[in-house]
Design an enzyme around this catalytic site. Structure first.
Site, PDB file in Angstrom:
ATOM      1  N   CYS A   1      41.505  29.479  41.643  1.00  0.00           N
ATOM      2  CA  CYS A   1      41.111  30.632  40.985  1.00  0.00           C
ATOM      3  C   CYS A   1      41.881  31.359  39.787  1.00  0.00           C
ATOM      4  CB  CYS A   1      40.602  31.937  41.860  1.00  0.00           C
ATOM      5  SG  CYS A   1      41.958  32.424  42.919  1.00  0.00           S
TER       6      CYS A   1
ATOM      7  N   HIS B   1      42.673  36.611  45.222  1.00  0.00           N
ATOM      8  CA  HIS B   1      41.697  36.136  44.124  1.00  0.00           C
ATOM      9  C   HIS B   1      42.151  36.487  42.650  1.00  0.00           C
ATOM     10  CE1 HIS B   1      38.249  33.994  42.973  1.00  0.00           C
ATOM     11  NE2 HIS B   1      37.728  35.068  42.655  1.00  0.00           N
TER      12      HIS B   1
ATOM     13  N   ASP C   1      33.584  36.358  36.900  1.00  0.00           N
ATOM     14  CA  ASP C   1      34.517  35.515  37.645  1.00  0.00           C
ATOM     15  C   ASP C   1      34.326  33.899  37.570  1.00  0.00           C
ATOM     16  OD1 ASP C   1      35.853  34.204  39.659  1.00  0.00           O
ATOM     17  OD2 ASP C   1      35.134  35.558  41.313  1.00  0.00           O
TER      18      ASP C   1
END
Lengths: 307, 657
Positions: free
Chosen positions: B405, B449, B465
């Site tokens: 991520c 994250h 995202d």
């Protein structure tokens, strides 16, 4: 009953200033126990044994234990008689009512165990034939705790056969002075009359078994004995045989005190004599006599008397 | 040699000191542990008779050297660390001269204080059994030396100590509930003494994937009302602005004042129990409106920072809004801050961005195009991405195409900035696993994250995202399930085992209960508990009275327990009468030990109280006959003894003390 005080008085007049040790010795014998006297030479161990025999009206023999003493020297031997063409048993010195085993730790383990077997069984076996020992039969053994060279220390299992272990110790100055002034005690010993007959002694031994022991007292004895088994500073605690011995010795002591029931005080009075030689401290450094004495006292002080 | 009559319980004492030291094995300086170990071995050999006692000169030198060592290591004797180390080495030095029972008591006390120091240091449930065992051993040491009645048997000593602990339990519970709580922990320690864990204030490729293999709990959360779906559970943490082409960092300087979000949905309320991080970040659902429970402030970019680092488990309440809008425009400084890129780095990406932007009609459309590009480019989401070179974004987009991520957030923000769209990287946690036993969401480090926020004129800051297009399941399911598939050995072995999950949930729930109900039992929790006990309007005086009353009850309980005899039996009428006699003797200055027999007691009493000699003698002999003889206990006999007792008391009033 009057025989006991008379016996004590007679013993007191021969062994001066050792009233407590004499009471312990006497209660040991009327409790049918064997006695171990541990002390340096010359404090009257032999005299005490002799006096006990004399006062209790017993026949006695003395055997000086040495490293070359054989079992047959104590028990006796079978000898071939030419006249009758048979083996005939010649009794050894053990066939007596009171055997003084002097310096018992000088003899070899084999000889020691022959004696100790006789003490336990009240009979000896020679060549497959059992010969019953006289009744009463006592062994009074002595050993010198300070001499280690050329001795065989009695193992715990055999020490357990002695109901009590006492020491005499040096006389105090006052009594030593009397000793010095009066000279030899042996003559006095020869003149002392027996304070009781063999029958009276047996009656006393019967009376000991009738001294009352209350349940709280048995609790107390169990706690005392039990605490020796759980303490971390003791390698070997007291055996059930030792516990029985403790109760029996306390009964004899109570009888000597003129009581018909055992008090905790009686147990405490005989406790050191019964327990000290049976306890094995864990640390080698604690196996001195002084440390053992402290240990048995500490055990007494750690157990509460039943209220 | 100065030996006491009673033997010293060497083994229990050594065990107690060793267990006290073990509690600090990961915090105390290694040389202190070495000193303690050496002292333990020395004393053990000494107790076996293998070593001679240490000479006084040697002990003085050792003590001075240890003092100097502490001073040199810590430069102070103050504070928990230095104090604990000091205690530890002094306890070790005491072992060099421990011979009597008094010395043993000192060592046992040192061990107890070591346990206390460990309690101040860390309060996790996992360590509770250690503290209990250690404290119990220290108490057993004291039990082994105390009192005439106790024996040195280890079993008995532990039994006595355990009994004492159980007896103390009611009083401890009473004090726990009723003693007024201070606001803020008295024992909170300076932050410099703690390590830092969890999300950092910088992010480079791979830093989050390192965190992702940790199954440690980051925090636990409980929602008031329904929880938002997993894809909405973005726990916002550090916001990163500075990018050097490889690493993202927080803005060091003061940020420009910026527009704050205006809520457009119903508030979402939740309760968080944050594990210590050693940092100031507080996490909440995006976007956070306010946090209560610890002094904190809000930064220009919407982070919530605690005033002091979180060095122990922190409970706080948060209010968030899932939907917000921004009124007004981004300030010039703010725009400059979030559009700057390092010069001469990631040039191919910048070229790509310009090319895409040229085709887009608006910033919004451009942001969607880049997402489409990410989706189509065949990026692979992996926990074990290859290492990237200094131009990390170029390397990722055109070369390796595999990342976590953090990689995608970094690349996306770079592409946005290259096209003049303000963008920032936000780190935090996504998701959280429901613990059905505890009734809360457990958020683990593996759910760390990173995502981006971009400024769209007219809309304000919008959360984007990029991981959601590369690996939608990461956002839909949370991190753990992904981990299982990416091949962690433990997870592939046990990943689907239901019992293991149950076990983990139960343990975690127990931990949560411990932290929330015991360790964090503060003033408000206390008032809440008292309210539920029906003591709604109690004040300090009432609490003090309750406490005093409870303490009296506890004392009565102790008295009742101590009245029982040594074998757990209460004395009968005869025993009570005898005990009264002993009490009378005590009041006349004749102390009686527990091991004294009736004859010995009577003899002493007669000698000291000749005025009542006859009565004492007959009283004692009656007792002997009733207790140890063959006489039957009867009411009349007891009454007669009591009458004698009164006569003895009257005859000896002159001896009263």
């Amino acid at each position: 009953m009057s025989a006991l005080p008379a016996a004590l008085a007679a013993l007191d007049s021969i062994i001066l200033g050792k009233s407590r040790a004499l009471r312990l010795a006497l209660s040991c014998l009327i409790a049918r126990g064997h006695l171990l006297i541990e002390d340096v030479p010359g404090v009257g161990k032999t005299t005490l044994a002799h006096a006990l025999a004399q006062v209790l009206g017993l026949s006695w023999q003395r055997v000086q234990f040495t490293s070359d003493l054989l079992p047959a020297d104590i028990l006796g031997v079978s000898v071939f008689d030419r006249a009758t063409q048979k083996f005939e048993f010649r009794q050894g010195p053990v066939f007596t009512q009171l055997l003084l085993a002097d310096e018992v730790n000088r003899a070899s383990p084999r000889t020691q165990s022959a004696l100790l077997e006789a003490m336990e069984e009240h009979q000896v076996s020679v060549d497959g034939v059992s010969h019953t020992l006289p009744d009463p039969f006592f062994v009074v053994a002595t050993q010198n705790p300070h001499e280690q060279l050329g001795t065989y220390a009695l193992p715990e299992s055999q020490l357990d056969r002695f109901l009590m272990r006492i020491e005499l110790g040096y006389p105090d100055p006052r009594h030593e002075r009397v000793l010095l002034a009066e000279g030899d005690r042996r003559g006095l010993l020869a003149r002392t009359a027996a304070a009781m007959t063999a029958a009276q002694l047996q009656q006393l031994q019967q009376e000991v078994t009738r001294v009352h022991v209350a349940p709280p007292l048995l609790d107390y004895v169990q706690q005392l004995v039990g605490s020796t088994r759980t303490r971390s500073d003791i390698r070997l605690g007291l055996s059930p045989r030792a516990a029985q011995g403790l109760v029996h010795a306390a009964r004899a002591w109570a009888l000597l005190e003129g009581r018909s029931a055992v008090l905790p005080d009686d147990v405490q009075a005989v406790w050191p004599a019964v327990a000290l030689h049976r306890l094995e401290p864990r640390n080698a450094a604690d196996r001195t006599h002084a440390q053992r004495e402290r240990l048995v006292r500490a055990i007494l002080e750690a157990v509460a008397v039943p209220r | 040699m100065n030996r006491s009559v009673k033997p010293v319980p060497t083994n229990i004492m050594l065990a107690s000191f060793a267990s006290g030291v073990l509690l600090h094995i990961d915090r105390a300086p290694p040389w202190c542990l070495g000193v303690a170990l050496a002292a333990l071995i020395w004393h053990w050999l000494y107790s076996r008779g293998r070593l001679r006692p240490a000479a006084t000169a040697l002990r003085v030198i050792v003590t001075l050297a240890l003092l100097a060592g502490i001073a040199a290591t810590f430069r102070t004797f103050n504070g928990l660390s230095a104090g604990t180390a000091f205690l530890l080495v002094m306890g070790a030095a005491k072992l060099l001269e421990t011979r009597t029972q008094r010395d043993v008591a000192v060592v046992a006390t040192v061990s107890l204080v070591l346990v206390l120091a460990a309690c101040l240091d860390r309060q996790s449930l996992l360590r509770l059994p250690l503290y209990l065992a250690s404290g119990w051993t220290a108490l057993a040491t004291i039990a082994a030396i105390g009192g005439a009645r106790t024996s040195t048997s280890a079993v008995r000593a532990f039994g006595a100590a355990g009994g004492a602990l159980l007896l103390a339990l009611p009083l401890a519970a009473l004090c726990f509930v009723l003693v007024p709580r201070m606001q803020g922990a008295l024992w909170s320690m300076p932050a410099s003494e703690r390590g830092q864990t969890g999300l950092a204030d910088e992010m480079s490729p791979g830093s989050i994937s390192e965190l992702s293999v940790s199954e440690d709990i980051a925090f636990r959360a409980r929602f008031e009302g329904a929880a938002p779906p997993v894809a909405q559970r973005y726990w916002r943490g550090p916001v990163l602005h500075d990018f050097d082409g490889y690493t993202w960092r927080r803005q060091a300087g003061t940020g420009a004042t910026q527009q704050q979000p205006v809520p457009t949905s119903a508030p979402l309320r939740y309760h968080v129990l944050l594990e210590p991080t050693g940092r100031v970040y507080l996490f909440g659902i995006d976007s956070i409106a306010s946090i209560q429970g610890r002094r904190n402030f809000r930064t220009f970019d919407g982070q919530i920072l605690a005033a002091l680092p979180v060095t122990e488990t922190l409970a706080y309440d948060g209010v968030s809004y899932l939907q917000t809008r921004f009124d007004g425009a981004l300030s010039t400084t703010g725009r400059r801050l979030d559009t700057q890129l390092p010069s001469g780095r990631n040039l191919r990406s910048i070229a790509l961005a310009r090319e895409l932007r040229a085709r887009a009609t608006s910033d919004r459309q451009y942001s969607m195009m880049v997402l489409d590009y990410f989706r189509a480019a065949g990026f692979e989401y992996t926990l074990t991405p290859p290492l990237l070179d200094q131009d990390s974004v170029d390397d990722l987009i055109f070369n390796t195409r595999r990342g976590f991520c953090g990689h995608f957030a970094s690349a996306y923000a770079t592409l946005m900035r290259a096209a003049g769209v303000p963008a920032r990287v936000v780190t935090g946690y996504l998701g959280g696993a429901w613990n059905p036993i505890g009734g809360y969401y457990a958020v683990r480090q593996s759910q760390a994250h990173a995502w981006t926020e971009i400024w769209i004129d007219g809309e304000g800051w919008v959360r984007v995202d990029p991981t959601a297009v590369v690996a939608p399941e990461r956002v839909q399911q949370g991190g753990s399930e992904l981990l299982a598939r990416s091949g962690s050995a433990l997870n592939s072995l046990f990943g689907d085992a239901g019992w293991l999950r149950d076990l983990r949930d139960s343990w975690d729930a127990a931990n949560n209960w411990w932290q929330e109900r015991i360790v964090k039992f503060n003033r408000s929790a206390q008032l809440d508990l008292l309210r539920r006990l029906g003591l709604e309007h109690i004040d300090y005086l009432g609490m003090a009275l309750l406490l005093a009353g409870g303490a009296v009850l506890w004392g009565l309980m102790l008295w009742a327990v101590s009245m029982r005899g040594p074998r757990g039996t209460t004395p009968d009428a005869l025993g009570r009468t005898w005990n009264r006699f002993l009490a009378l003797l005590a009041s006349r200055g004749i102390g009686i030990a527990a091991h004294e027999g009736p004859r010995a007691i009577a003899a002493r009493a007669v000698a000291r109280l000749p005025a009542a000699a006859a009565d004492i003698g007959s009283f004692a002999s009656r007792y002997e006959q009733l207790r140890f003889g063959t006489a039957e206990q009867s009411e009349s006999a007891i009454r007669a003894m009591r009458a004698q007792l009164r006569r003895i008391a009257r005859a000896t009033t002159a001896n009263r003390r």
